[in-house]
Design an enzyme around this catalytic site. Structure first.
Site, PDB file in Angstrom:
ATOM      1  N   GLN A  39       0.840  -1.193   0.000  1.00  0.00           N
ATOM      2  CA  GLN A  39       0.000   0.000   0.000  1.00  0.00           C
ATOM      3  C   GLN A  39       0.876   1.244   0.000  1.00  0.00           C
ATOM      4  O   GLN A  39       1.771   1.397   0.842  1.00  0.00           O
ATOM      5  CB  GLN A  39      -0.923   0.044   1.213  1.00  0.00           C
ATOM      6  CG  GLN A  39      -1.950   1.173   1.090  1.00  0.00           C
ATOM      7  CD  GLN A  39      -2.743   1.410   2.354  1.00  0.00           C
ATOM      8  OE1 GLN A  39      -2.191   1.798   3.371  1.00  0.00           O
ATOM      9  NE2 GLN A  39      -4.047   1.177   2.285  1.00  0.00           N
ATOM     10  N   TYR A  67      -5.384  10.966   4.948  1.00  0.00           N
ATOM     11  CA  TYR A  67      -4.046  11.190   4.418  1.00  0.00           C
ATOM     12  C   TYR A  67      -4.131  11.972   3.108  1.00  0.00           C
ATOM     13  O   TYR A  67      -5.200  12.449   2.732  1.00  0.00           O
ATOM     14  CB  TYR A  67      -3.299   9.866   4.310  1.00  0.00           C
ATOM     15  CG  TYR A  67      -3.136   9.216   5.674  1.00  0.00           C
ATOM     16  CD1 TYR A  67      -2.481   9.896   6.701  1.00  0.00           C
ATOM     17  CD2 TYR A  67      -3.691   7.981   5.959  1.00  0.00           C
ATOM     18  CE1 TYR A  67      -2.363   9.340   7.973  1.00  0.00           C
ATOM     19  CE2 TYR A  67      -3.577   7.414   7.223  1.00  0.00           C
ATOM     20  CZ  TYR A  67      -2.911   8.105   8.233  1.00  0.00           C
ATOM     21  OH  TYR A  67      -2.811   7.558   9.488  1.00  0.00           O
ATOM     22  N   ARG A  76      -7.714   2.391  -2.151  1.00  0.00           N
ATOM     23  CA  ARG A  76      -8.569   2.277  -0.971  1.00  0.00           C
ATOM     24  C   ARG A  76      -9.185   3.644  -0.671  1.00  0.00           C
ATOM     25  O   ARG A  76      -8.478   4.666  -0.669  1.00  0.00           O
ATOM     26  CB  ARG A  76      -7.754   1.804   0.238  1.00  0.00           C
ATOM     27  CG  ARG A  76      -8.628   1.422   1.445  1.00  0.00           C
ATOM     28  CD  ARG A  76      -7.782   0.973   2.618  1.00  0.00           C
ATOM     29  NE  ARG A  76      -8.496   0.015   3.461  1.00  0.00           N
ATOM     30  CZ  ARG A  76      -8.484   0.026   4.783  1.00  0.00           C
ATOM     31  NH1 ARG A  76      -7.807   0.947   5.446  1.00  0.00           N
ATOM     32  NH2 ARG A  76      -9.135  -0.889   5.471  1.00  0.00           N
TER      33      ARG A  76
END
Length: 363
Positions: free
Chosen positions: A102, A183, A230
């Protein structure tokens, strides 16, 4: 009467890969890398222990110095990082597993004391998240970030591209872009964090642009069938507020990403069921659904209903290296030790016991 098999134990194709089951290890920050971002010695064992899940998505891994937010998180942009991750991917592959690294750029969720260059964090706009962060000297307030210039936004896309190529060189089967949990990617979505007036701010289309450009760049670099993302629609962590247009932004974003033919979309569900239903209709590739805190007796429900193709689990996998075996055996589960989640040694990382012969079965 024969009890039907839980559908999560059936095979499925994700991108170019045939997976043995529909269970996914959710990405979980563990903060056990070296200070240079190279995965720690125990990381290979940790992930290999869990290789029986259909897919492992690793902890968030920074694509650049600016991308680091927390202490001792791994990177994937230097030769040393590649060597370190190759040990991890090889260990997982030796056990027959599949693993996506990721890619996570923390954006404003960073502190200068935690990064290699000790510089101010970067973000869409110079707005502090109003949160604290653990550093080597204890908890400190996160300072306001520096707003990226338009050219620096484009350079950040290039950092993601380079990190994706590095991940493939390290033996990863693919990469998942972290577009969730407050984020950098989600910071662009939220008017509370993005007040830009260039092509990356303002309208829904502009606020979604960065995520789409990152996905497109990575797909061009390593193949769309090894590229995933995601998202956490509606998440409100650390000052993130996507506003009234939030659901429509995700409908637009998912429809645009769908055209790229990515390997999977991974949704961290926040409770908006109508939006989730719309996303399912808009997305034509594999959809992974993660419902935090989902009871064990509901595992497989979203696959059975057709809402998801795979289901992701975090703490239960963290605490049970033999998660798949325990599910199949209807066996008891180890409880996760929260005090060992971030940083430390093998304790709470690679020392959770596997199911011993006939112990716990049916409990």
């Amino acid at each position: 009467m024969e009890i039907p098999m839980n559908p999560v134990f059936t095979s499925v194709r994700v991108g170019r890969f045939a997976l043995s089951n529909r269970l996914v290890m959710a990405p979980m920050t563990r903060s056990r890398a070296g200070f240079d971002g190279t995965p720690g010695e125990l990381a290979a064992k940790y992930y290999a222990q869990r290789a029986a899940l259909g897919l492992i998505v690793t902890e968030g891994t920074q694509p650049s110095d600016d991308g680091q937010g927390y202490l001792t998180t791994p990177g994937i942009y230097t030769p040393a990082h590649i060597v370190g991750w190759r040990k991890v991917t090889s260990a997982v592959h030796d056990k027959g597993g599949h693993i996506f690294i990721q890619l996570m750029h923390a954006g404003r969720m960073s502190h200068p004391d935690n990064t290699p260059h000790h510089r101010q964090g970067v973000a869409p706009s110079a707005i502090a998240p109003g949160a604290g962060m653990f550093t080597a000297t204890g908890m400190q307030d996160i300072p306001a970030p520096r707003a990226l210039t338009t050219e620096e936004v484009r350079q950040t896309v290039a950092y993601f591209r380079h990190a994706a190529r590095s991940a493939i060189e390290a033996g990863s089967d693919g990469v998942e872009i972290h577009g969730a949990n407050a984020y950098l990617v989600q910071q662009f979505f939220a008017p509370s964090a993005n007040t830009r007036t260039d092509e990356y701010g303002g309208s829904i289309e502009n606020r979604a642009r960065f995520a789409i450009e990152v996905a497109r760049a990575i797909a061009e670099e390593i193949g769309a069938d090894r590229t995933a993302i995601r998202l956490s629609p509606g998440a409100t962590l650390w000052g993130i507020d996507e506003g009234a247009e939030g659901p429509d932004l995700y409908r637009y974003l998912v429809a645009e990403l769908d055209q790229l033919g990515l390997a999977h979309l991974h949704i961290l569900h926040q409770g908006n069921e109508p939006l989730l239903s719309d996303i399912r209709k808009l997305w034509h590739q594999s959809l992974i659904l993660n419902r935090p805190g989902r009871p064990r007796d509901q595992i497989g429900g979203d696959v059975a209903s057709g809402l998801a193709d795979l289901e992701a689990y975090g703490q239960m996998v963290l605490a049970n290296p033999d998660f798949v075996v325990r599910l199949k055996a209807d066996a008891g589960m180890n409880e996760a030790d929260h005090s060992t989640f971030f940083g430390g040694t093998a304790r709470g990382y690679t020392d959770y016991p596997a199911l011993s012969a006939r112990t716990d079965i049916g409990s």
